[in-house]
Design a protein around this motif. Structure first.
Motif, short mmCIF file in Angstrom:
data_model
loop_
_atom_site.label_atom_id
_atom_site.label_comp_id
_atom_site.label_asym_id
_atom_site.label_seq_id
_atom_site.Cartn_x
_atom_site.Cartn_y
_atom_site.Cartn_z
N UNK A 1 0.82 -1.21 0.00
CA UNK A 1 0.00 0.00 0.00
C UNK A 1 0.86 1.26 0.00
N UNK A 2 0.37 2.31 -0.65
CA UNK A 2 1.12 3.57 -0.70
C UNK A 2 1.19 4.24 0.67
N UNK A 3 0.27 3.91 1.58
CA UNK A 3 0.31 4.51 2.92
C UNK A 3 1.45 3.92 3.75
N UNK A 4 2.07 2.87 3.24
CA UNK A 4 3.23 2.25 3.89
C UNK A 4 4.41 2.32 2.91
N UNK A 5 5.17 3.41 2.89
CA UNK A 5 6.23 3.59 1.90
C UNK A 5 7.28 2.48 1.88
N UNK A 6 7.49 1.81 3.03
CA UNK A 6 8.50 0.75 3.07
C UNK A 6 7.99 -0.56 2.47
N UNK B 1 13.46 0.94 5.08
CA UNK B 1 13.22 -0.31 4.34
C UNK B 1 14.54 -1.00 4.03
N UNK B 2 15.54 -0.21 3.64
CA UNK B 2 16.84 -0.78 3.30
C UNK B 2 17.46 -1.46 4.51
N UNK B 3 17.31 -0.85 5.68
CA UNK B 3 17.87 -1.44 6.89
C UNK B 3 17.12 -2.72 7.28
N UNK B 4 15.80 -2.70 7.14
CA UNK B 4 15.01 -3.89 7.47
C UNK B 4 15.37 -5.05 6.54
N UNK B 5 15.52 -4.75 5.27
CA UNK B 5 15.90 -5.77 4.29
C UNK B 5 17.29 -6.32 4.60
N UNK C 1 9.89 -7.40 14.91
CA UNK C 1 11.17 -7.80 15.51
C UNK C 1 12.30 -7.01 14.86
N UNK C 2 12.28 -6.91 13.53
CA UNK C 2 13.22 -6.02 12.83
C UNK C 2 12.59 -4.63 12.88
N UNK C 3 13.19 -3.75 13.63
CA UNK C 3 12.58 -2.51 14.08
C UNK C 3 11.86 -1.71 13.00
N UNK C 4 10.65 -1.24 13.35
CA UNK C 4 9.90 -0.36 12.46
C UNK C 4 10.58 1.00 12.33
N UNK C 5 11.52 1.30 13.24
CA UNK C 5 12.25 2.57 13.17
C UNK C 5 13.32 2.55 12.09
N UNK C 6 13.61 1.35 11.57
CA UNK C 6 14.59 1.22 10.51
C UNK C 6 13.98 1.65 9.18
#
Length: 253
Positions: free
Chosen positions: A117-122, A170-174, A163-168
């Motif tokens: 969804x566009x409301x979730x840019x990551x 998208x690149x960091x989560x990946x 668990x993989x922080x939402x503060x990260x």
């Protein structure tokens, strides 16, 4: 993600027909239900069909799909999902329980289809990353990578957080998910930046909308149980007990 990529995956809130702009409506989200999705209304798009009728338009499962479990299972659950959607994360846990109870015996197969969804840019780059993993590794690694991005835990207030922080970013989560699974993070990042699976994600978005996602107060997760020629709709992030009841009904025919 480039601005034009974000626009490609924004569900329009208005369309121009004969010079007249018809505004779209934003769906509300229920306590256990889906994340809101913008609903497009316009000429030739009357929102009168029931969800039961709309889900008949969902394309059949094919070799291009991500399937967990027995592909010949009598029951298939097809889920359109957004990795950053909190309801989708909750439902991911429900589906893992479904597979532990019905998957090992070959009764249920789980099909995951992307709907960032566009409301979730990551969500878009993360969806792309899972597709990159599937193409570079295998189906089993795809599901492990998806689970790593979806995995949640309770915070001090009892809220479910990633668990993989939402503060990260998208690149960091990946990158974190890649490291966790000992994958080639640089290769995956290159695939994501190349927007390799843009056409596939666009196609999935279109087919989901034709099958009713975004209509009749529906959003992600949007899931359909397929049992032979019968289809049953799972409304949002239903708990395991509700999904189990539908599966048992479908198994009885």
């Amino acid at each position: 993600m480039e601005p034009n990529q974000q626009q490609n995956y924004s569900i329009p809130i208005a369309i121009v027909i004969a010079g007249v702009i018809v505004a779209g409506a934003v769906l509300w989200s229920k306590g256990s239900g889906p994340v809101p999705v913008a609903q497009v209304q316009g000429q030739g798009q009357a929102q009168t069909a029931s969800t039961a009728e709309l889900i008949k338009s969902m394309p059949a499962v094919s070799a291009k799909d991500h399937v967990l479990g027995n592909p010949s299972a009598p029951i298939t659950i097809v889920e359109y999902s957004d990795i950053e959607c909190p309801f989708c994360r909750r439902f991911h846990t429900t589906m893992q329980e479904v597979m532990s109870q019905y998957g090992d015996s070959g009764q249920v197969a789980w099909v995951y289809r992307q709907f960032p969804l566009s409301i979730h840019p990551k969500a878009y780059p993360e969806a792309t990353a899972t597709e990159c993993v599937a193409s570079q590794y295998d189906n089993n690694t795809f599901w492990k990578f998806l689970a790593a991005l979806m995995e949640t835990k309770a915070d001090a207030d009892g809220n479910q957080i990633a668990v993989i922080s939402d503060d990260f970013t998208a690149e960091q989560r990946i990158a974190e998910a890649s490291t966790k699974l000992k994958l080639d993070g640089a290769k995956i990042a290159l695939c994501v930046s190349a927007d390799t699976f843009k056409q596939k994600l666009e196609s999935l978005r279109g087919e989901a909308m034709k099958a009713g996602l975004g209509q009749n107060e529906t959003g992600t997760p949007y899931s359909i149980i397929v049992a032979g020629n019968k289809r049953y709709f799972i409304d949002g992030a239903q708990p395991y007990s509700a999904v189990k009841a539908l599966i048992d009904t479908a198994l009885k025919g």
